[in-house]
Design an enzyme around this catalytic site. Sequence first.
Site, short mmCIF file in Angstrom:
data_model
loop_
_atom_site.label_atom_id
_atom_site.label_comp_id
_atom_site.label_asym_id
_atom_site.label_seq_id
_atom_site.Cartn_x
_atom_site.Cartn_y
_atom_site.Cartn_z
CE LYS A 17 0.95 -8.54 -6.02
NZ LYS A 17 0.93 -7.40 -5.12
NE ARG A 93 -0.03 -0.28 -5.92
CZ ARG A 93 -0.61 -1.10 -5.06
NH1 ARG A 93 0.11 -1.71 -4.15
NH2 ARG A 93 -1.90 -1.32 -5.10
NE ARG A 130 -11.42 -12.82 -7.47
CZ ARG A 130 -10.38 -12.00 -7.29
NH1 ARG A 130 -9.20 -12.50 -6.97
NH2 ARG A 130 -10.50 -10.71 -7.45
NE ARG A 162 -14.23 -8.65 -5.40
CZ ARG A 162 -12.93 -8.54 -5.09
NH1 ARG A 162 -12.38 -9.40 -4.25
NH2 ARG A 162 -12.18 -7.61 -5.62
NE ARG A 173 -9.38 -4.96 -9.70
CZ ARG A 173 -10.21 -6.02 -9.65
NH1 ARG A 173 -11.46 -5.88 -10.05
NH2 ARG A 173 -9.79 -7.18 -9.22
P1 AMP Z 1 -3.60 -3.56 -3.13
O1 AMP Z 1 -4.38 -4.49 -2.24
O2 AMP Z 1 -2.11 -3.70 -2.99
O3 AMP Z 1 -4.04 -3.62 -4.57
O4 AMP Z 1 -3.93 -2.07 -2.62
C1 AMP Z 1 -5.24 -1.56 -2.62
C2 AMP Z 1 -5.19 -0.04 -2.72
O5 AMP Z 1 -4.50 0.52 -1.62
C3 AMP Z 1 -4.47 0.49 -3.95
O6 AMP Z 1 -5.28 0.54 -5.08
C4 AMP Z 1 -4.04 1.88 -3.48
O7 AMP Z 1 -5.13 2.78 -3.53
C5 AMP Z 1 -3.71 1.65 -2.03
N1 AMP Z 1 -2.27 1.31 -1.85
C6 AMP Z 1 -1.74 0.12 -1.44
N2 AMP Z 1 -0.41 0.18 -1.37
C7 AMP Z 1 -0.07 1.43 -1.76
C8 AMP Z 1 1.17 2.11 -1.92
N3 AMP Z 1 2.36 1.52 -1.69
N4 AMP Z 1 1.14 3.41 -2.34
C9 AMP Z 1 -0.02 4.04 -2.58
N5 AMP Z 1 -1.23 3.45 -2.46
C10 AMP Z 1 -1.26 2.17 -2.05
#
Ligand code: AMP
Length: 222
Positions: A17, A93, A130, A162, A173
């Site tokens: 993505k 989300r 990775r 990592r 995850r």
């Molecule tokens: P991501 O890089 O999109 O996986 O986001 C990393 C973390 O940020 C997620 O695991 C959430 O804790 C938080 N996060 C990102 N976007 C959202 C969202 N739209 N709503 C709630 N938490 C978010």
Amino acid sequence: MIPGARLIILGRQGAGKGTQCVRLARHYVVPHISTGDMLRAAVRERTELGLAAKQVMDSGGLVGDEIMIGLVEARLRRADAETRGYILDGFPRTVAQAEALDAAVVDKPLHTVIDLVVPREVVVARISARRVCRDCGTNYTATGNDPRVWICEVCGGDVMQRDDDTPDAVNRRLDLYEEQTAPLIEFYRGEERLETVDGVGHPDQVSHRLTTVIDQARYAAG
Ligand code: AMP
């Protein structure tokens, strides 16, 4: 003139993505709005939002809807998004976020919502392979014939896996992603707004599939 686009891209971790959002942002000349990136920047800058979000993010939970909706609404009001459109990555989300977004963009609705699909075993293999330089962040892919002490070609730092890229951590995850995202996928599918795009293959091939679907959706929207 290149027409802009108003899009949401969904997809599990490791589906490509990030790579595809960067390409699409360039192709349609629109900002790539990643809420994960916005939150990570806030954590780095130790803003009030960052301090509140850090614990939630570390635990894999979701930051509250009200905070996230406010953050994204403010971003969408900026001139680039107002005039050209946007690619939303990581938002919405939850169904509450999706409904708030629809209300916020009622004058200029989304062109489409895309689910970039890569089978779970493929992403587990991709992420488990990775490796990353601890010093400069350069990414590598393990092949099984890797040096025992792996030195970065770019900066000479140590190349490592990592902690959260091991198969167990990746599977945790992915479970969390599925649990959190399933209602959202159902929400858009129920309204026939969801396009599913195969994310397996060369990145150029995947980009082509995406732009084909997006161009069709934009054409249909008039
Ligand atoms: P991501 O890089 O999109 O996986 O986001 C990393 C973390 O940020 C997620 O695991 C959430 O804790 C938080 N996060 C990102 N976007 C959202 C969202 N739209 N709503 C709630 N938490 C978010």
